[in-house]
Write an enzyme that holds these catalytic residues in place. Structure first.
Site, PDB file in Angstrom:
ATOM      1  N   TYR A  57      -4.800   2.735  -1.480  1.00 24.69           N
ATOM      2  CA  TYR A  57      -3.655   3.529  -1.017  1.00 24.69           C
ATOM      3  C   TYR A  57      -3.988   5.013  -1.141  1.00 24.69           C
ATOM      4  CZ  TYR A  57      -1.028  -0.857  -1.712  1.00 24.69           C
ATOM      5  OH  TYR A  57      -0.596  -2.160  -1.693  1.00 24.69           O
ATOM      6  N   HIS A 126      -7.198  -7.690  -4.082  1.00 26.74           N
ATOM      7  CA  HIS A 126      -6.267  -7.348  -2.998  1.00 26.74           C
ATOM      8  C   HIS A 126      -6.385  -8.326  -1.832  1.00 26.74           C
ATOM      9  CE1 HIS A 126      -4.199  -3.413  -1.438  1.00 26.74           C
ATOM     10  NE2 HIS A 126      -3.554  -4.467  -1.025  1.00 26.74           N
ATOM     11  N   PRO A 206       9.386  -6.474   0.614  1.00 28.32           N
ATOM     12  CA  PRO A 206      10.590  -7.326   0.616  1.00 28.32           C
ATOM     13  C   PRO A 206      11.665  -6.827   1.580  1.00 28.32           C
ATOM     14  CG  PRO A 206      10.595  -5.911  -1.325  1.00 28.32           C
ATOM     15  CD  PRO A 206       9.258  -5.717  -0.652  1.00 28.32           C
ATOM     16  N   ARG A 209       9.106  -3.791   5.472  1.00 25.56           N
ATOM     17  CA  ARG A 209       8.575  -2.448   5.764  1.00 25.56           C
ATOM     18  C   ARG A 209       9.662  -1.562   6.371  1.00 25.56           C
ATOM     19  NH1 ARG A 209       2.937  -3.058   5.145  1.00 25.56           N
ATOM     20  NH2 ARG A 209       2.206  -5.170   5.442  1.00 25.56           N
ATOM     21  N   PHE A 211      12.295  -2.541   8.128  1.00 31.59           N
ATOM     22  CA  PHE A 211      13.021  -3.092   9.280  1.00 31.59           C
ATOM     23  C   PHE A 211      14.329  -3.774   8.879  1.00 31.59           C
ATOM     24  CE2 PHE A 211      14.137  -6.177  12.507  1.00 31.59           C
ATOM     25  CZ  PHE A 211      14.104  -5.376  13.640  1.00 31.59           C
TER      26      PHE A 211
HETATM   27  N1  LIG Z   1      -0.621  -6.678  -1.481  1.00 31.45           N
HETATM   28  C1  LIG Z   1      -0.528  -6.193  -0.280  1.00 31.45           C
HETATM   29  O1  LIG Z   1      -1.349  -6.482   0.603  1.00 31.45           O
HETATM   30  C2  LIG Z   1       0.591  -5.245   0.044  1.00 31.45           C
HETATM   31  C3  LIG Z   1       0.908  -4.944   1.388  1.00 31.45           C
HETATM   32  C4  LIG Z   1       1.975  -4.078   1.630  1.00 31.45           C
HETATM   33  C5  LIG Z   1       2.706  -3.562   0.568  1.00 31.45           C
HETATM   34  N2  LIG Z   1       2.364  -3.861  -0.725  1.00 31.45           N
HETATM   35  C6  LIG Z   1       3.118  -3.343  -1.876  1.00 31.45           C
HETATM   36  O2  LIG Z   1       4.505  -3.607  -1.664  1.00 31.45           O
HETATM   37  C7  LIG Z   1       5.244  -2.401  -1.788  1.00 31.45           C
HETATM   38  C8  LIG Z   1       6.484  -2.431  -0.928  1.00 31.45           C
HETATM   39  O3  LIG Z   1       6.164  -2.686   0.414  1.00 31.45           O
HETATM   40  P1  LIG Z   1       6.401  -1.643   1.584  1.00 31.45           P
HETATM   41  O4  LIG Z   1       6.665  -0.310   1.006  1.00 31.45           O
HETATM   42  O5  LIG Z   1       5.286  -1.824   2.512  1.00 31.45           O
HETATM   43  O6  LIG Z   1       7.680  -2.214   2.341  1.00 31.45           O
HETATM   44  P2  LIG Z   1       9.212  -2.442   1.939  1.00 31.45           P
HETATM   45  O7  LIG Z   1       9.424  -2.251   0.501  1.00 31.45           O
HETATM   46  O8  LIG Z   1       9.595  -3.721   2.571  1.00 31.45           O
HETATM   47  O9  LIG Z   1       9.919  -1.290   2.793  1.00 31.45           O
HETATM   48  C9  LIG Z   1       9.730   0.067   2.547  1.00 31.45           C
HETATM   49  C10 LIG Z   1      10.576   0.818   3.563  1.00 31.45           C
HETATM   50  O10 LIG Z   1      11.952   0.536   3.316  1.00 31.45           O
HETATM   51  C11 LIG Z   1      12.680   1.730   3.187  1.00 31.45           C
HETATM   52  N3  LIG Z   1      13.707   1.516   2.127  1.00 31.45           N
HETATM   53  C12 LIG Z   1      13.488   1.234   0.828  1.00 31.45           C
HETATM   54  N4  LIG Z   1      14.651   1.046   0.167  1.00 31.45           N
HETATM   55  C13 LIG Z   1      15.629   1.233   1.095  1.00 31.45           C
HETATM   56  C14 LIG Z   1      17.043   1.179   1.039  1.00 31.45           C
HETATM   57  N5  LIG Z   1      17.687   0.888  -0.092  1.00 31.45           N
HETATM   58  N6  LIG Z   1      17.738   1.453   2.175  1.00 31.45           N
HETATM   59  C15 LIG Z   1      17.106   1.747   3.327  1.00 31.45           C
HETATM   60  N7  LIG Z   1      15.760   1.788   3.446  1.00 31.45           N
HETATM   61  C16 LIG Z   1      15.033   1.539   2.336  1.00 31.45           C
HETATM   62  C17 LIG Z   1      11.680   2.789   2.806  1.00 31.45           C
HETATM   63  O11 LIG Z   1      12.135   4.019   3.299  1.00 31.45           O
HETATM   64  P3  LIG Z   1      11.731   5.452   2.657  1.00 31.45           P
HETATM   65  O12 LIG Z   1      10.261   5.406   2.445  1.00 31.45           O
HETATM   66  O13 LIG Z   1      12.181   6.401   3.700  1.00 31.45           O
HETATM   67  O14 LIG Z   1      12.432   5.611   1.396  1.00 31.45           O
HETATM   68  C18 LIG Z   1      10.411   2.327   3.505  1.00 31.45           C
HETATM   69  O15 LIG Z   1      10.382   2.782   4.839  1.00 31.45           O
HETATM   70  C19 LIG Z   1       4.226  -1.318  -1.410  1.00 31.45           C
HETATM   71  O16 LIG Z   1       4.617  -0.049  -1.893  1.00 31.45           O
HETATM   72  C20 LIG Z   1       2.967  -1.833  -2.052  1.00 31.45           C
HETATM   73  O17 LIG Z   1       2.966  -1.502  -3.418  1.00 31.45           O
HETATM   74  C21 LIG Z   1       1.326  -4.701  -0.982  1.00 31.45           C
END
Ligand SMILES: NC(=O)c1ccc[n+]([C@@H]2O[C@H](COP(=O)([O-])OP(=O)(O)OC[C@H]3O[C@@H](n4cnc5c(N)ncnc54)[C@H](OP(=O)(O)O)[C@@H]3O)[C@@H](O)[C@H]2O)c1
Length: 317
Positions: A57, A126, A206, A209, A211
């Site tokens: 990252y 990973h 969760p 991303r 959506f």
């Molecule tokens: N192991 C893997 O291959 C892998 C892959 C992907 C992700 N990850 C891990 O999983 C974590 C979370 O996944 P992610 O960040 O990709 O996706 P996510 O948590 O599903 O979604 C993040 C998005 O949701 C928005 N958001 C968060 N809370 C919200 C709320 N209460 N109301 C409205 N919008 C909200 C954020 O907006 P803002 O940013 O504008 O606040 C951001 O655009 C990552 O940070 C990473 O550590 C791991």
């Protein structure tokens, strides 16, 4: 809501913080470093004690940010990072794999330095490298545990046969894979495997991303530097079609006086005691909502209604 981390004696708050989006992947890719540090510290004050990062990252900048943020608070948190994905082209997010023992050893040294810690709590592979027998990668990681550089081991996106192979060598504390209202593949086999082996299932992305929160309307376009521009599920026609999912989540949220993000998180956490969620955000307001979602219990009718949402249009990768 606190849940046991794998077979350890450590409990963590069920909602952790995924830190990737603080330096990488979405928006213009990064938040000002001081603002990122402040957000992580706010999370700790709210009771969040599980922070997820990876060497890739940034690359490399996110671990530094997380390390800086937890300095002076180290004992209060579980720090998770990852090795084994190697960025080949930042402009297009093309990754290679690095599963050789030599790569894993070097990667661990790098992560320890950038995080500024003597030991990583939870160290993930990973992605499994198809060119290296997984026993070799996992064996190298088990050596890091024996040397005291790492406390617990995890793996991301592994399937059951791979979990069977590696768990014979060293216990799997956590499997980190995508789980959300529009990605349910692992509920069939990997989550039951985790339950029967005392392994945590750490649900990444969760909120789909972003959506599933309803923030991405039909017609939304992603800049090439936003990782989502590379994903089939975020192409224009998929975004338009998948609004049906968003509308149904929004209706339940409206009835409950909650946000769509909270409903989406509550559904993930309702999959069982082994599940931890690591939503990512750049904003304190969202962080607070996500923490509060741990106290939101869905009714059986809501759970069923959410379970019956249509499958999304578009593959996840
Ligand atoms: N192991 C893997 O291959 C892998 C892959 C992907 C992700 N990850 C891990 O999983 C974590 C979370 O996944 P992610 O960040 O990709 O996706 P996510 O948590 O599903 O979604 C993040 C998005 O949701 C928005 N958001 C968060 N809370 C919200 C709320 N209460 N109301 C409205 N919008 C909200 C954020 O907006 P803002 O940013 O504008 O606040 C951001 O655009 C990552 O940070 C990473 O550590 C791991």
């Amino acid at each position: 809501m606190r849940r046991r981390l794998g077979g350890s004696n450590r409990d963590v708050f069920a909602v952790g913080l995924g830190c990737m989006g603080l330096s990488w992947a979405y928006h213009d890719r990064s938040l000002d470093e001081n603002a990122g540090v402040e957000l992580i510290r706010r999370a700790i004050d709210l009771g969040v004690d599980h922070f997820d990062t990876a060497d890739v990252y940034g690359p490399f900048t996110n671990e530094k940010l997380v390390g800086r943020a937890v300095r002076g608070r180290r004992e209060r948190v579980v720090l998770a990072t990852k090795c084994g994905l190697v960025l080949e082209d930042a402009a297009t997010y093309r990754y290679g794999r690095g599963g050789s023992p030599a790569h894993i050893r070097d990667a661990c040294e790098g992560s320890l330095k950038r995080l500024g810690v003597e030991r990583i709590d939870l160290y993930y592979l990973h992605r499994i490298d198809p060119k290296v027998p997984v026993e070799e990668s996992w064996g190298a990681m088990a050596e890091l545990v024996a040397e005291g550089k790492v406390r617990w081991l995890g793996v991301s996106e592994a399937k059951v046969p791979e979990l069977e192979r590696i768990s014979r060598i060293h216990p799997v504390t956590a499997v980190q894979s995508e789980l959300s209202l529009w990605t349910r593949d692992y509920l069939q086999d990997v989550l039951p495997w985790c339950e029967s082996h005392g392994t945590s299932f750490v649900a990444f992305a969760p909120l789909g991303r972003g959506f599933l929160t309803g923030a991405i309307s039909a017609g939304a376009r992603f800049e090439p530097e936003d990782f989502r521009s590379t994903l089939p599920r975020f192409r224009a026609e998929a975004v338009a079609e998948n609004q049906t999912i968003v509308e149904r989540i929004r209706a339940i949220a409206g009835r409950r006086g909650a946000t769509s993000a909270q409903i989406a998180l509550a559904w993930v956490l309702a999959q069982g005691d082994r599940v931890l969620a690591i939503p990512g955000t750049q904003r304190a307001e969202y962080l607070e909502q996500n923490v509060a979602a741990a106290s939101l219990e869905l009714t059986p009718d809501e759970f069923e209604e959410l379970g019956a949402l249509p499958a999304p249009v578009g593959a996840r990768y």
